[in-house]
Design a protein around this motif. Structure first.
Motif, PDB file in Angstrom:
ATOM      1  N   ARG A 197      66.247  42.864  62.808  1.00 28.10           N
ATOM      2  CA  ARG A 197      67.401  43.020  62.220  1.00 28.10           C
ATOM      3  C   ARG A 197      67.646  42.166  60.929  1.00 28.10           C
ATOM      4  O   ARG A 197      66.757  41.011  60.784  1.00 28.10           O
ATOM      5  CB  ARG A 197      68.368  42.342  63.307  1.00 28.10           C
ATOM      6  CG  ARG A 197      68.432  43.205  64.640  1.00 28.10           C
ATOM      7  CD  ARG A 197      69.299  42.578  65.507  1.00 28.10           C
ATOM      8  NE  ARG A 197      69.780  43.625  66.479  1.00 28.10           N
ATOM      9  CZ  ARG A 197      68.836  43.746  67.267  1.00 28.10           C
ATOM     10  NH1 ARG A 197      67.787  43.245  67.697  1.00 28.10           N
ATOM     11  NH2 ARG A 197      69.020  44.799  68.495  1.00 28.10           N
ATOM     12  N   HIS A 223      65.986  48.097  61.793  1.00 29.18           N
ATOM     13  CA  HIS A 223      64.889  49.204  61.891  1.00 29.18           C
ATOM     14  C   HIS A 223      65.179  49.980  60.753  1.00 29.18           C
ATOM     15  O   HIS A 223      65.114  51.390  60.728  1.00 29.18           O
ATOM     16  CB  HIS A 223      64.846  49.792  63.301  1.00 29.18           C
ATOM     17  CG  HIS A 223      64.690  48.938  64.387  1.00 29.18           C
ATOM     18  ND1 HIS A 223      63.708  47.876  64.297  1.00 29.18           N
ATOM     19  CD2 HIS A 223      64.586  49.249  65.434  1.00 29.18           C
ATOM     20  CE1 HIS A 223      63.343  47.396  65.331  1.00 29.18           C
ATOM     21  NE2 HIS A 223      64.150  48.296  66.172  1.00 29.18           N
ATOM     22  N   HIS A 249      56.999  51.589  67.127  1.00 30.23           N
ATOM     23  CA  HIS A 249      58.125  51.128  68.255  1.00 30.23           C
ATOM     24  C   HIS A 249      58.019  52.146  69.720  1.00 30.23           C
ATOM     25  O   HIS A 249      58.784  52.725  70.077  1.00 30.23           O
ATOM     26  CB  HIS A 249      59.522  51.432  67.996  1.00 30.23           C
ATOM     27  CG  HIS A 249      60.535  50.649  68.399  1.00 30.23           C
ATOM     28  ND1 HIS A 249      61.133  50.879  69.861  1.00 30.23           N
ATOM     29  CD2 HIS A 249      61.214  49.551  68.135  1.00 30.23           C
ATOM     30  CE1 HIS A 249      61.929  50.145  70.209  1.00 30.23           C
ATOM     31  NE2 HIS A 249      62.200  49.364  68.895  1.00 30.23           N
ATOM     32  N   ASP A 284      63.714  40.016  74.280  1.00 31.54           N
ATOM     33  CA  ASP A 284      63.757  40.820  72.992  1.00 31.54           C
ATOM     34  C   ASP A 284      63.568  39.978  71.583  1.00 31.54           C
ATOM     35  O   ASP A 284      64.529  39.741  70.786  1.00 31.54           O
ATOM     36  CB  ASP A 284      65.156  41.437  72.792  1.00 31.54           C
ATOM     37  CG  ASP A 284      65.552  42.636  71.811  1.00 31.54           C
ATOM     38  OD1 ASP A 284      64.653  42.756  70.911  1.00 31.54           O
ATOM     39  OD2 ASP A 284      66.545  42.941  71.683  1.00 31.54           O
ATOM     40  N   TYR A 327      59.972  43.556  73.349  1.00 38.39           N
ATOM     41  CA  TYR A 327      61.305  44.213  73.851  1.00 38.39           C
ATOM     42  C   TYR A 327      60.991  44.558  75.280  1.00 38.39           C
ATOM     43  O   TYR A 327      60.336  45.977  75.293  1.00 38.39           O
ATOM     44  CB  TYR A 327      61.752  44.947  72.547  1.00 38.39           C
ATOM     45  CG  TYR A 327      63.106  45.721  73.321  1.00 38.39           C
ATOM     46  CD1 TYR A 327      64.279  45.098  73.668  1.00 38.39           C
ATOM     47  CD2 TYR A 327      63.206  47.213  73.098  1.00 38.39           C
ATOM     48  CE1 TYR A 327      65.317  45.818  74.235  1.00 38.39           C
ATOM     49  CE2 TYR A 327      64.348  47.654  73.533  1.00 38.39           C
ATOM     50  CZ  TYR A 327      65.460  47.108  74.081  1.00 38.39           C
ATOM     51  OH  TYR A 327      66.614  47.612  74.253  1.00 38.39           O
ATOM     52  N   GLU A 357      56.101  45.057  69.140  1.00 38.14           N
ATOM     53  CA  GLU A 357      56.449  45.593  67.891  1.00 38.14           C
ATOM     54  C   GLU A 357      55.614  44.583  66.942  1.00 38.14           C
ATOM     55  O   GLU A 357      56.454  43.418  66.474  1.00 38.14           O
ATOM     56  CB  GLU A 357      57.650  45.685  67.524  1.00 38.14           C
ATOM     57  CG  GLU A 357      58.208  46.324  68.505  1.00 38.14           C
ATOM     58  CD  GLU A 357      59.867  46.432  68.621  1.00 38.14           C
ATOM     59  OE1 GLU A 357      60.484  46.286  67.301  1.00 38.14           O
ATOM     60  OE2 GLU A 357      60.483  46.253  69.571  1.00 38.14           O
TER      61      GLU A 357
HETATM   62  C1  FUC Z   1      63.901  46.653  69.601  1.00 42.57           C
HETATM   63  C2  FUC Z   1      64.984  45.636  69.460  1.00 42.57           C
HETATM   64  C3  FUC Z   1      66.389  45.865  69.597  1.00 42.57           C
HETATM   65  C4  FUC Z   1      66.829  47.450  69.699  1.00 42.57           C
HETATM   66  C5  FUC Z   1      65.680  48.343  69.593  1.00 42.57           C
HETATM   67  C6  FUC Z   1      65.929  49.734  70.087  1.00 42.57           C
HETATM   68  O1  FUC Z   1      63.391  46.458  68.441  1.00 42.57           O
HETATM   69  O2  FUC Z   1      64.643  44.363  69.106  1.00 42.57           O
HETATM   70  O3  FUC Z   1      67.244  45.047  70.249  1.00 42.57           O
HETATM   71  O4  FUC Z   1      67.500  47.563  70.831  1.00 42.57           O
HETATM   72  O5  FUC Z   1      64.402  47.840  69.660  1.00 42.57           O
END
Ligand code: FUC
Length: 348
Positions: free
Chosen positions: A76, A101, A175, A248, A284, A309
């Motif tokens: 973020r 993202h 991700h 998270d 997360y 991540e």
């Molecule tokens: C992650 C989180 C977020 C988000 C996303 C889909 O990286 O940090 O909160 O919901 O993925």
């Protein structure tokens, strides 16, 4: 022995599959999205250990960011604003007033050019994409190269490279949501995770980091000796509760161990190790996962996967003493994350 297949999905999309005697990995040129990682359990049954939409058209919007390359900046950015050399840049606001993202047109939903290659001990695909000056609000024309490689030693390597023609900010990740139970049989509550980290970033109610916790000892965030994820799901720690009962958070690596992360699932016997030259990662646990989306075996729900991540922290833009995400015109961003797979029984 080691093999690469390419299958056409629609006019523009291909799905590549890299395989060796033990495992295989499939991914798309759209978003560099990893759709399958098939790894045997302790009985030798190969099952998928990442989340994947049943209907591939969901990848066009990808509300869960499943399996994708994330950029230009993973994580973020507070108030969707960055300041570079006294100039303020307004980025896409895609999560209330913040930027998440890489914005609406992040690297997760662009079509990447590709080249396949074969080496003595591995096989892979190199993806390239040129992000034009001003895309999602970021300055600089940025050339990005991401390479996926599977080796004969059951390592899956992701190499990231990027250059810019103007000072900018950048930190890339993948991700994928992992679930070592195989084909989403269970949630990730019983996954035992070890992380080489004694410092995390503390979040506010918008999930924006506002402080560094210098010592996680004796909290739900101390994974140095291994911990089941469920400890954080049921904990009374306000940081776990704030994110929807789970994790998270950004973990800063101590760089004390060969692998920064180890994930083990005793039931299936699967173990995954992560080694990276990134300074930390967001873990997360899908606390906020939108429910009811058809994945292959079941519907999406809370705690169905866990993302590791690896990235530098976007919060370095507003907090001091964190690894920077600035990229200058005369430098090359070069990062690597290696996922390796094994059986719990073989753990020494
Ligand atoms: C992650 C989180 C977020 C988000 C996303 C889909 O990286 O940090 O909160 O919901 O993925």
């Amino acid at each position: 022995m080691i093999d690469l297949k390419k299958e056409k999905i629609n006019d523009d999309w291909y799905e590549f599959t890299l395989s060796n005697h033990f495992m295989s990995i499939s991914f798309l040129n759209f978003g560099g999205i990893i759709t399958k990682i098939l790894v045997p359990d302790k009985y030798g049954t190969k099952e998928n250990i990442v989340l994947c939409y049943q209907d591939y058209t969901h990848y066009e919007t990808n509300p869960l960011y499943l399996g994708a390359i994330i950029g230009r900046v993973a994580g973020r950015i507070k108030n969707a604003t960055i300041q570079i050399q006294n100039t303020e840049y307004k980025l896409d606001q895609n999560e209330s007033c913040h930027h998440l993202h890489g914005g609406k047109k992040g690297f997760h939903n662009v079509l990447w050019d590709f080249n396949t290659f074969q080496e003595e001990d591995g096989i892979g695909v190199t993806f390239t994409y040129t992000s034009p000056d001003g895309e999602s609000g970021y300055p600089g024309n940025v050339n990005v190269k991401v390479t996926y490689r599977l080796t004969i030693n059951n390592e899956f390597l992701i190499d990231y490279e990027a250059t810019t023609d103007k000072e900018t900010v950048l930190t890339l990740t993948n991700h994928s949501y992992f679930n070592l139970s195989g084909d989403l049989k269970n949630t990730v509550s019983d996954h035992e995770v070890t992380i080489d980290s004694s410092r995390i970033l503390k979040l506010d109610k918008d999930l924006i980091p506002f402080d560094i916790v210098e010592d996680v000892s004796e909290t739900e965030f101390d994974f140095r000796r291994g911990k089941l994820l469920q400890e954080g799901f049921v904990s009374h720690n306000e940081q776990n509760q704030l994110v929807g009962c789970g994790y998270d958070h950004y973990f800063l690596f101590d760089q004390q161990t060969a692998n920064q992360v180890i994930v083990a699932n005793n039931d299936s016997g699967r173990i995954m190790k992560i080694k990276t030259n990134q300074p930390g990662m967001v873990m997360y646990t899908a606390n906020g996962m939108q429910e009811g989306i058809r994945l292959n075996e079941v519907k999406s729900k809370k705690y169905l996967g866990v993302c590791f991540e690896t990235q530098a922290p976007s919060a370095s833009l507003w907090l001091n003493d964190l690894p920077s995400i600035t990229l200058l015109p005369n430098e090359t961003y070069k990062k690597q994350t290696i996922f390796s797979f094994d059986m719990v029984e073989k753990k020494k």
